[in-house]
Design an enzyme around this catalytic site. Structure first.
Site, PDB file in Angstrom:
ATOM      1  N   GLY B 229      37.164  40.620  43.899  1.00  0.00           N
ATOM      2  CA  GLY B 229      37.747  41.714  43.123  1.00  0.00           C
ATOM      3  C   GLY B 229      39.276  41.686  43.108  1.00  0.00           C
ATOM      4  CG  HIS B 230      41.221  44.749  40.816  1.00  0.00           C
ATOM      5  ND1 HIS B 230      41.587  45.603  39.824  1.00  0.00           N
ATOM      6  CD2 HIS B 230      40.317  45.428  41.561  1.00  0.00           C
ATOM      7  CE1 HIS B 230      40.940  46.740  39.975  1.00  0.00           C
ATOM      8  NE2 HIS B 230      40.168  46.659  41.007  1.00  0.00           N
ATOM      9  CG  ASN B 231      45.307  44.407  43.574  1.00  0.00           C
ATOM     10  OD1 ASN B 231      44.824  44.574  42.450  1.00  0.00           O
ATOM     11  ND2 ASN B 231      46.596  44.425  43.796  1.00  0.00           N
TER      12      ASN B 231
END
Lengths: 318, 318, 318
Positions: B229-231
């Site tokens: 997922g993002h980040n």
């Protein structure tokens, strides 16, 4: 490659008669011109029976190497095997091979890439953005939808259908790890073989074998987003429902049904006509044919259902 | 963009000195020329410490905004942030940039697309149907198999291998929802950074950050069909087995091993050298290094095994 | 196709008035120029109410066929339906159709393939290696990232975003199995319809319907690596988090939230505003709106949390 060169790559002693080595293989499968390796005392029996020309081996297991087989003694034999595997990896594409052969009546999109040395059968349909690698072979009447990749050396049979964005023959997940926690890639120099009348969904990953072949037998059906690990053998007419998968080297008999999101651990043997409910987690061999399982840890499905009902009752009581 | 224009976009009052704003960022990371936002009272401490030029804020939290920082008072600050994020999204492709730079010895398929502004290192192999976006950077000796997409601004290191049909830098899953249940996209204006010696399987999804970077550190190994997922930050030499994944903003230490189909909730911190058995479900931080976990809810793996054995015994008794 | 020809393909008796048949459909949905089938006594009611011109039926159920509807009596009606489905499958690409229509202001990569008969709206961005099939329709302002495949006849609305390597409209997972365990493909002659303002992540599989349409309504959000089976209907603003999925023919109301790795069995009806925690396994209808569930077997989420706490306590006691 000369055995003396291999010894040099692995920086191990070598004072035996030199000879040409054609490749690497597992202890059981290695032929007399191949090198093998052993990393674990539990394979002692396989060492004694190997036909390999040479075996990469730690000091502690060198006594089991049979006569006529050259021990290549190293500190970390699994790591050394990984180091050597790179030397037997072929080029990703071999541009020097002749142009691909395309069978009569096949329609190949001008936006597909068919690498040199590949062979496409008759009456195939290969759509845009497909990639067929060096020396790959596709049978007759096979349909390959857009953005499928068939890596080099893989073989697909007749009357197969492969849906978009599926990857056939990407490298299996193999690496050695040293005491510093660093990883060394084990090159996956095997291939994938898919027999006739197999249909594979979209976004599926079927990995090439480290040695030998990952094999999908006749009539197999694979739904979307399924993982088939390296060196798996999937028996005739077996079915994988969406988001299920198998770790490497697991062997399924025929007509095994694998429910959605179910998964097999590696190195298992599963009897024919076994059925696994959605989200089953299979971590041991299944020897008896024809039963239905569920749950994780795995139970017979009716037992799993009973157990869940009992847990629910217990919940009300406490 | 001028701060006065931002206030106009968000239809909020603005009577402070105007200034140029370069982008958006989280409260903690925002610099003096960036706008941030706060949607939740639990971030009160971060508001007080922020260096942001302005903060999008609901009436109820405006008292926490530090001196010198401009409050942009709105009804639904998360929704307003989503609205504004679109204005900082760059074009998907920037055709005005100079042609891609290709390092010496790299082989790029004529059927790959390398967007303007991209930089490819030396001795790379980039196969057919690959897409490398605007301003993306690829290091030396990296191999990218067919139909991989590297979105704009992403960075991949040296000696990496990326297998077919993997998507690097697609938008993270971010949106605000209003009281009618409608969604508003939060543009993901960050990128993905992949360090050296990383191997990624086929059909993997690694999302770009909303702000900043999703980061895979040196030596990471990702199997097929994995979600990052993002980040997220994935520590050195960590391993994700097939069909596992992580929700956004989770940080793994080094040499974390994630079994097949295991998954992390978002915003966790996981100690180095942790191991998670297949299908683990991890919903809390792991602070102690070097342990092995399993199950969902998560237990230490040996406890989970004991618990399952006890449940099986119970089943026989009742 | 003439009904007499269909009888011949299925090698069944036919002595009624001949007529033209336009396609196949489910008992409930078949119109007066379509053929349907029944394989199971539990659909007796649907037989009696069908408007189909003819029904493929086993001997045992022939008595339920209404007047004016032609029974096509076969041994294995599901297998026969599969046999016949191939005859109604259109060509994968229809090169004789006129060139694709591209709306004003749309940017289409020269490395994308837009098949004949397709229609692209205004101000779309379609990147390299995308495939848009025969007769597919794309609305205005829609962005399609590299290596997405939209199969023939599928329809995508306005203001949609589809990320890399997603497959829209691949065949649903349908086949009949005979007593020898062999499979026969059921051709999936329906399509996928995606309404306006839908965002779909990377490596997603959304299967085309066997008959009719798989439908994603306005404002739906789909994360990466999600599976949507054939004939599903996903209500407005519903959300699927990464690695979740649904088997075929399940219908979700609006604003249903599906957590990561959660999954639905097939043929369910799910009330609007239901929320499913990560890894929920949903195997029965949800009639009451607005609740939150978790676990497998499914419980209300707070019950599942309590149950897990009780199990943990029990573990300490025994």
């Amino acid at each position: 490659m000369k055995l003396s060169k291999i010894a040099k790559i692995l920086t191990c002693c070598f004072d035996k008669a030199d000879r040409e080595i054609s490749g690497m293989n597992a202890l059981k499968d290695a032929t007399a011109d191949e090198v093998s390796f052993v990393a674990n005392a539990k394979y002692v029996k396989d060492i004694q029976d190997t036909k390999a020309a040479a075996v990469i081996v730690p000091e502690s297991l060198v006594g089991y190497i049979p006569d006529g087989c050259v021990p290549l003694i190293v500190k970390n034999s699994y790591w050394s095997m990984a180091v050597l595997s790179k030397y037997f990896a072929p080029d990703i594409e071999d541009k020097k091979l002749p142009n691909a052969q395309i069978g009569e009546g096949s329609k190949i999109s001008s936006k597909a890439e068919i690498a040199n040395g590949a062979k496409i059968g008759k009456k195939c349909i290969i759509l845009a953005h497909v990639y067929i690698g060096t020396n790959a072979v596709i049978g007759d009447n096979t349909i390959i939808y857009p953005s499928v990749t068939v890596y080099r050396d893989c073989v697909i049979g007749n009357d197969c259908i492969i849906h978009s964005n599926t990857a056939i023959g990407a490298d299996g997940f193999g690496f050695a790890t040293n005491s510093l926690g660093e990883h060394k890639k084990i090159y996956q120099n095997g291939n994938v073989i898919i027999e006739d009348d197999v249909e594979i969904g979209s976004n599926v990953s079927i990995d090439r074998a480290v040695f030998g072949s990952t094999l999908l037998k006749k009539g197999v059906r694979i739904d979307n987003l399924v993982q088939i690990g390296h060196n798996c053998i999937i028996g005739e007419y077996s079915v994988f429902v969406s988001q299920s998968g198998s770790a490497g080297s697991t062997k399924l008999g025929r007509n095994v049904v694998v429910g959605g999101q179910a998964a097999f651990a590696g190195h298992l043997e599963i009897a024919s006509f076994s059925t696994f409910a959605a989200r089953s987690g299979i971590t041991h061999n299944i020897k008896e044919s024809g039963k239905t399982y569920g749950g994780f840890p795995l139970l017979e499905q009716r037992q799993w259902l009973k157990l869940q009902a009992k847990i629910a009752r217990l919940f009300k009581r406490y």
